[in-house]
Design a protein around this motif. Structure first.
Motif, short mmCIF file in Angstrom:
data_model
loop_
_atom_site.label_atom_id
_atom_site.label_comp_id
_atom_site.label_asym_id
_atom_site.label_seq_id
_atom_site.Cartn_x
_atom_site.Cartn_y
_atom_site.Cartn_z
N THR A 152 -5.97 -4.08 9.02
CA THR A 152 -5.51 -3.52 7.75
C THR A 152 -6.42 -3.91 6.59
O THR A 152 -6.28 -3.36 5.49
CB THR A 152 -4.09 -3.99 7.43
N ARG A 155 -11.33 -1.05 4.17
CA ARG A 155 -11.16 -0.06 3.11
C ARG A 155 -11.02 1.32 3.75
O ARG A 155 -11.73 1.62 4.73
CB ARG A 155 -12.36 -0.05 2.16
N ARG A 201 5.06 -8.22 5.45
CA ARG A 201 5.50 -7.39 4.32
C ARG A 201 7.02 -7.18 4.35
O ARG A 201 7.66 -7.11 3.31
CB ARG A 201 4.77 -6.04 4.33
N THR A 221 -1.91 -5.45 -7.08
CA THR A 221 -3.15 -4.72 -6.80
C THR A 221 -2.84 -3.23 -6.64
O THR A 221 -1.91 -2.87 -5.91
CB THR A 221 -3.80 -5.23 -5.50
N SER A 223 -2.66 0.07 -5.13
CA SER A 223 -2.80 0.47 -3.73
C SER A 223 -3.01 1.96 -3.54
O SER A 223 -3.56 2.40 -2.53
CB SER A 223 -1.56 0.02 -2.93
N ASN A 224 -2.57 2.76 -4.53
CA ASN A 224 -2.72 4.21 -4.39
C ASN A 224 -2.57 4.88 -5.75
O ASN A 224 -1.83 4.38 -6.62
CB ASN A 224 -1.67 4.76 -3.42
N ASP A 233 0.77 -2.87 -5.36
CA ASP A 233 1.26 -3.80 -4.34
C ASP A 233 1.54 -5.15 -5.01
O ASP A 233 0.63 -5.79 -5.53
CB ASP A 233 0.22 -3.96 -3.24
N ASP A 238 5.44 -2.19 -2.66
CA ASP A 238 4.79 -1.41 -3.71
C ASP A 238 5.79 -0.98 -4.76
O ASP A 238 6.92 -0.59 -4.44
CB ASP A 238 4.13 -0.16 -3.11
N VAL A 260 -8.22 2.17 -7.21
CA VAL A 260 -7.61 1.49 -6.07
C VAL A 260 -8.31 0.14 -5.85
O VAL A 260 -9.54 0.06 -5.87
CB VAL A 260 -7.69 2.35 -4.80
N GLY A 261 -7.52 -0.89 -5.66
CA GLY A 261 -8.06 -2.23 -5.46
C GLY A 261 -8.12 -3.06 -6.72
O GLY A 261 -8.36 -4.27 -6.66
#
Length: 389
Positions: A152, A155, A201, A221, A223-224, A233, A238, A260-261
């Motif tokens: 996971t 990237r 999680r 962070t 995530s999307n 996240d 999320d 993202v990130g």
């Protein structure tokens, strides 16, 4: 002539000695190939190590076994140290026992791997290498493999971009994993970061849902990103930052302000325990420009702004990041204006007159038609439209 009994021999003591001898022989288990025995090192030389495992002969760790050991491991071998050994051969031509330290360690590691498979416990391994199929890492003295589909930390990338560089970046990193397959005969030890992440999680989700309170500020962070907002996240679950909560100024798309990130601080707006949903705000962790609006703007003030978007009832003009005012359709130009697009366009820089400032309602009423004519800036098309009106 009758023999006299030996005056120095106690019959009871003689029987006890005999019994111990018989009992020891009876309890003795001959070592066989595949046994794991605990022993004590008797001597260490360059070519072999002698180990007392309680057998009738001393066990020998061969030079071949020693050659595969690291210098640090060899340095730990000293007379008197207790170690486990694996019986390789119980009766060689010279009557010696041949044992292996490495095979004993590997056997114990396979047993531990099987126990982890059954318990489902999460462990951590350090990535030591990679190939086109995934990552490899040491699990004790054996090699574990993490297929790319079970990783996971990679990237998201398209097939054409999968050149192995992402896998190389993970070498040296410690990953949480679960054992998902153990096959000692085929020497297969398959690990999964995805399974460990899923379990972690799930536990974190329950914890966060019970801990989070409205008004909490957390670090997360991105995530999307999607049209209606950004998912962040929080470390196990999320939360959604709606597009209206991304910034005090108007945002056309979340990608204009986030990626993202990216690590961000967010404020918790609401927690829905039943639906397991969390509403977040990014802009509320930043100064609210409306709090001091009265110190910068007042009725009768002439100011420049940029048209951000149009509506049937008028045009919105950004005066500064996070502060927009409305030019009602009736204040765009003299006469009847049916469509604001006849007068202005998005991106136009205008000089407008402030009619009213309502800090409580977060509203600023503006006028284009009442603003001083010489200071107006507009496109040629806009100017022509105003002349025609």
């Amino acid at each position: 002539m009758t023999d006299k009994p030996d005056q120095g021999m106690d019959p009871q003591e003689d029987f006890a000695t005999l019994w111990e001898s018989v009992a020891a022989e009876y309890d003795y288990v001959h070592p066989v190939r595949g046994d794991i025995r605990k022993g004590q090192i008797l001597s260490v030389s360059r070519n072999e190590v002698l180990v007392d495992i309680g057998a009738k002969t001393d066990a020998v760790v061969s030079s071949r076994d020693l050659e595969t050991m690291d210098p640090e491991e060899l340095a730990e071998l000293a007379p008197g140290k207790e170690i486990n050994v694996y019986i390789v051969r119980a009766d060689d031509r010279e009557g010696s026992l041949i044992v292996s330290i490495n095979l004993a360690r590997a056997y114990e590691d396979w047993i531990r791997a099987q126990e982890l498979l059954e318990s489902g416990d999460i462990i951590h391994i350090t990535v030591s290498g990679y190939n086109k199929g995934g990552l490899v890492g040491a699990f004790g003295s054996i090699q574990g493999f993490i297929p790319a589909s079970q990783i996971t930390s990679l990237r998201p990338r398209g097939r054409s971009e999968q050149d192995g560089s992402d896998l190389a970046e993970l070498v040296g990193k410690e990953l949480p994993v679960k054992v998902i397959e153990v096959n000692r005969r085929r020497r297969r030890l398959i690990l999964s970061e995805r399974a460990a992440q899923r379990e972690w999680r799930a536990a974190q989700r329950e914890r966060l849902l019970s801990e989070l309170r409205e008004g909490d500020v957390r670090t997360g962070t991105v995530s999307n990103l999607c049209d209606f907002g950004a998912f962040v996240d929080l470390g196990g679950i999320d939360g959604l930052v709606h597009i209206s909560e991304l910034a005090w100024e108007h945002v056309n798309h979340p990608r204009d302000v986030l990626e993202v990130g990216q690590e961000v601080s967010v404020e918790v707006l609401r927690v829905d325990q039943e639906r397991q949903r969390i509403g977040l705000s990014l802009k509320r962790t930043q100064p609210d420009p409306w709090q001091s609006i009265a110190t910068r703007y007042s009725a009768g003030q002439v100011i420049e702004g940029v048209v951000t978007h149009l509506a049937k009832f008028g045009a919105f003009v950004e005066l500064e990041p996070g502060i927009e005012g409305l030019v009602h359709v009736s204040e765009l130009a003299e006469g009847n204006v049916e469509d604001p697009a006849q007068i202005v366009s998005e991106g136009d820089r205008l000089t407008v007159l402030i009619l009213e400032v309502d800090a409580n309602q977060r509203r600023i009423s503006l006028s284009l038609r009442q603003a001083p004519v010489p200071e107006r800036e507009s496109t040629g098309e806009t100017e022509m439209a105003r002349e025609e009106s």
